[in-house]
Design a protein around this motif. Sequence first.
Motif, PDB file in Angstrom:
ATOM      1  N   SER A   1       0.836  -1.195   0.000  1.00 12.72           N
ATOM      2  CA  SER A   1       0.000   0.000   0.000  1.00 12.72           C
ATOM      3  C   SER A   1       0.869   1.241   0.000  1.00 12.72           C
ATOM      4  CB  SER A   1      -0.920   0.018   1.220  1.00 12.72           C
ATOM      5  OG  SER A   1      -1.877  -1.012   1.142  1.00 12.72           O
ATOM      6  N   CYS A   2       0.377   2.263  -0.660  1.00 12.84           N
ATOM      7  CA  CYS A   2       1.018   3.572  -0.707  1.00 12.84           C
ATOM      8  C   CYS A   2      -0.005   4.573  -0.208  1.00 12.84           C
ATOM      9  CB  CYS A   2       1.444   3.881  -2.131  1.00 12.84           C
ATOM     10  SG  CYS A   2       2.091   5.543  -2.393  1.00 12.84           S
TER      11      CYS A   2
ATOM     12  N   SER B   1      -4.834  14.517  -1.667  1.00  8.43           N
ATOM     13  CA  SER B   1      -5.469  13.455  -2.423  1.00  8.43           C
ATOM     14  C   SER B   1      -4.530  13.008  -3.531  1.00  8.43           C
ATOM     15  CB  SER B   1      -6.776  13.962  -3.018  1.00  8.43           C
ATOM     16  OG  SER B   1      -7.287  13.033  -3.947  1.00  8.43           O
ATOM     17  N   LEU B   2      -4.503  11.706  -3.760  1.00  4.66           N
ATOM     18  CA  LEU B   2      -3.658  11.173  -4.824  1.00  4.66           C
ATOM     19  C   LEU B   2      -4.370  11.147  -6.167  1.00  4.66           C
ATOM     20  CD1 LEU B   2      -1.876   8.202  -3.002  1.00  4.66           C
ATOM     21  CD2 LEU B   2      -1.036  10.526  -3.405  1.00  4.66           C
ATOM     22  N   ASP B   3      -5.623  11.528  -6.189  1.00  5.70           N
ATOM     23  CA  ASP B   3      -6.399  11.434  -7.423  1.00  5.70           C
ATOM     24  C   ASP B   3      -5.802  12.257  -8.561  1.00  5.70           C
ATOM     25  OD1 ASP B   3      -9.714  11.237  -5.877  1.00  5.70           O
ATOM     26  OD2 ASP B   3      -8.156   9.744  -6.242  1.00  5.70           O
TER      27      ASP B   3
ATOM     28  N   ASP C   1      -7.303   2.423  -4.138  1.00  4.57           N
ATOM     29  CA  ASP C   1      -8.267   1.965  -3.144  1.00  4.57           C
ATOM     30  C   ASP C   1      -9.222   3.087  -2.751  1.00  4.57           C
ATOM     31  OD1 ASP C   1      -5.799  -0.080  -1.416  1.00  4.57           O
ATOM     32  OD2 ASP C   1      -6.958  -0.425  -3.232  1.00  4.57           O
ATOM     33  N   ASN C   2      -8.665   4.271  -2.618  1.00  6.93           N
ATOM     34  CA  ASN C   2      -9.456   5.461  -2.325  1.00  6.93           C
ATOM     35  C   ASN C   2      -8.609   6.666  -2.714  1.00  6.93           C
ATOM     36  OD1 ASN C   2      -7.736   6.079  -0.016  1.00  6.93           O
ATOM     37  ND2 ASN C   2      -8.837   4.435   1.043  1.00  6.93           N
ATOM     38  N   ALA C   3      -9.059   7.854  -2.331  1.00 11.42           N
ATOM     39  CA  ALA C   3      -8.363   9.068  -2.767  1.00 11.42           C
ATOM     40  C   ALA C   3      -6.970   9.196  -2.182  1.00 11.42           C
ATOM     41  CB  ALA C   3      -9.197  10.293  -2.386  1.00 11.42           C
ATOM     42  N   LYS C   4      -6.673   8.427  -1.146  1.00 12.19           N
ATOM     43  CA  LYS C   4      -5.374   8.593  -0.492  1.00 12.19           C
ATOM     44  C   LYS C   4      -4.569   7.304  -0.425  1.00 12.19           C
ATOM     45  CE  LYS C   4      -6.427  12.656   2.284  1.00 12.19           C
ATOM     46  NZ  LYS C   4      -6.313  13.291   3.618  1.00 12.19           N
ATOM     47  N   LYS C   5      -4.971   6.287  -1.156  1.00 11.85           N
ATOM     48  CA  LYS C   5      -4.219   5.043  -1.106  1.00 11.85           C
ATOM     49  C   LYS C   5      -4.229   4.336  -2.445  1.00 11.85           C
ATOM     50  CE  LYS C   5      -5.435   1.365   1.420  1.00 11.85           C
ATOM     51  NZ  LYS C   5      -5.614   0.499   2.605  1.00 11.85           N
TER      52      LYS C   5
END
Length: 123
Positions: free
Chosen positions: A21-22, A28-30, A73-77
């Motif tokens: 996982s990152c 946000s990573l988006d 996985d989501n906006a931050k992972k």
Amino acid sequence: QVQLVESGGGLVQSGGSLRLSCAASGVSLDMYAIGWFRQAPGKEREGVSCISSSDDVTIYADSMRGRFTISRDNAKKVSLQMNMLKPEDTAVYYCAAAWGCPGLPGADGMNYWGKGTRVTVSS
């Protein structure tokens, strides 16, 4: 400033699986392309996989295609599912963020890097 933290590394037998996982803090990573890279002892850092920012297009280095899967996985992972692991997959794995994916297996142009998580595959 984008801060990235990798987790999920460890010791696994050949043929086994790990999920890396990152995670990002504060942002946000988006809006970023997120790539996974690895560096084995005595070798240069190489690109493993990347997911684009705009439409989540995924790319893989040839030796990982079919065994590894990158996903948001989501906006931050962002995760990297690694299956059918081989001893030659042993390395420190890093995630990195940029505006676009590099040409794999290159690792150029990434702007923000995590500190890595170690993966050891025993034979």
